[in-house]
Design an enzyme around this catalytic site. Structure first.
Site, PDB file in Angstrom:
ATOM      1  N   LYS A  72      -8.704  53.975  18.828  1.00 31.98           N
ATOM      2  CA  LYS A  72      -9.859  53.803  19.715  1.00 31.98           C
ATOM      3  C   LYS A  72     -11.120  54.450  19.136  1.00 31.98           C
ATOM      4  CE  LYS A  72      -8.239  51.288  23.047  1.00 31.98           C
ATOM      5  NZ  LYS A  72      -8.532  49.842  22.996  1.00 31.98           N
TER       6      LYS A  72
ATOM      7  N   TYR B  34      -3.058  55.978  19.209  1.00 28.99           N
ATOM      8  CA  TYR B  34      -4.009  55.288  20.100  1.00 28.99           C
ATOM      9  C   TYR B  34      -5.400  55.903  20.004  1.00 28.99           C
ATOM     10  CZ  TYR B  34      -5.619  53.315  24.622  1.00 28.99           C
ATOM     11  OH  TYR B  34      -6.311  52.663  25.625  1.00 28.99           O
TER      12      TYR B  34
END
Ligand code: NAI
Length: 251
Positions: free
Chosen positions: A156, A152
């Protein structure tokens, strides 16, 4: 008379995306509520229509190239060419590195990065034709690194690179691209994190809030207001930026 702006908000069936869709509708935009959960999309769209807005529900998986192209065509046909895109769809598949499966890595990369790429590519021609466009991508404070989120946080951080490149390539056509990097926002996603950690959401929230300077958790509306600014016509000289919406400075 000014032309109506049309927004596509991905991951808009719940949480931050749903609030962004409601906010943009109340700003006067026609809104395509796009999500893999088609039924929940319809609920958000009917709520917007009930409040006097204009919206459609579009059930689509943002990682599916053909479905994304068809979805954008549907929006063009039913609401008008998109001038605002909010790449908000996201998932978490948290695990420490030694336990993280390739599938968990690929799924997270795919929804956040492939999804944002496919939608951005599908709408950019419409924005260029209009000489106006606003792309807003959801990053996260996890882009700075977060234990248990190798996939993640990489995705991001990737979103920030994508945003800056879109800003460079599309600026001369009147299209801006910016990213919003929220900290802790109270949604189903953060509830799932508490569940994974085996703590109640209230305890999880109390621990996180202890480190937030404004001493509260974030709400979807905190993010929606920032999106509203970046999506506005008046924000045309702000591009390639990452705005941390986290209740304080980040390091
Ligand atoms: P959420 O889990 O409540 O909502 C995400 C939505 O994305 C869901 O409606 C889901 O169905 C949709 N979605 C997932 N995969 C999809 C796919 N393949 N195609 C289309 N739609 C898909 O999450 P939340 O909390 O509202 O987060 C929204 C965005 O904000 C995400 O990108 C997330 O990573 C980001 N974010 C959230 C933070 C938080 O604290 N809640 C903090 C920082 C960033």
């Amino acid at each position: 008379m000014a032309q109506t702006n049309t927004a596509i908000v991905s991951g808009a069936a719940r949480g931050i995306g749903a609030e962004v869709a409601r906010q943009l509708a109340s700003d006067g935009l026609a809104v395509a509520v796009l999500d893999i959960d088609a039924d929940a999309c319809h609920q958000v769209a009917s709520e917007i229509d009930g409040a006097g807005g204009a919206s459609i529900a579009v059930g689509v998986d943002v990682t599916d190239e053909k479905a994304v192209t068809e979805a954008v065509d549907q929006v063009v046909g039913e609401l008008g060419a998109p001038t605002v895109l909010v790449n908000n769809a996201g998932i978490i598949r948290d695990n420490l590195l030694f336990r993280m499966t390739l599938e968990e890595w690929d799924q997270v990369m795919s929804v956040h990065l492939r999804g944002a790429f496919l939608l951005s590519r599908a709408v950019q021609g419409h924005m260029i034709n209009r000489g106006f466009g606003r792309i807003v991508n959801l990053s996260s404070t996890s882009a700075l690194g977060n234990r248990g989120q190798a996939n993640y946080s990489a995705a991001k951080a990737g979103v920030q690179g994508l945003t800056k490149t879109l800003a460079l390539e599309l600026g001369k056509f009147g299209v801006t691209a910016n990213a919003i990097a929220p900290g802790f926002i109270e949604t189903d996603m953060t509830r799932e994190t508490a569940q994974r950690l085996g703590v109640s959401f209230d305890d999880f929230k109390a621990a996180v809030v202890a480190d937030i300077p404004v001493a509260r958790g974030g709400h979807p509306a905190d993010v929606a207001h920032a999106v509203s600014f970046f999506a506005s016509e008046a924000a045309g000289f702000v591009s390639g930026q990452v705005l941390y919406v986290a209740g304080g400075p980040t390091s």
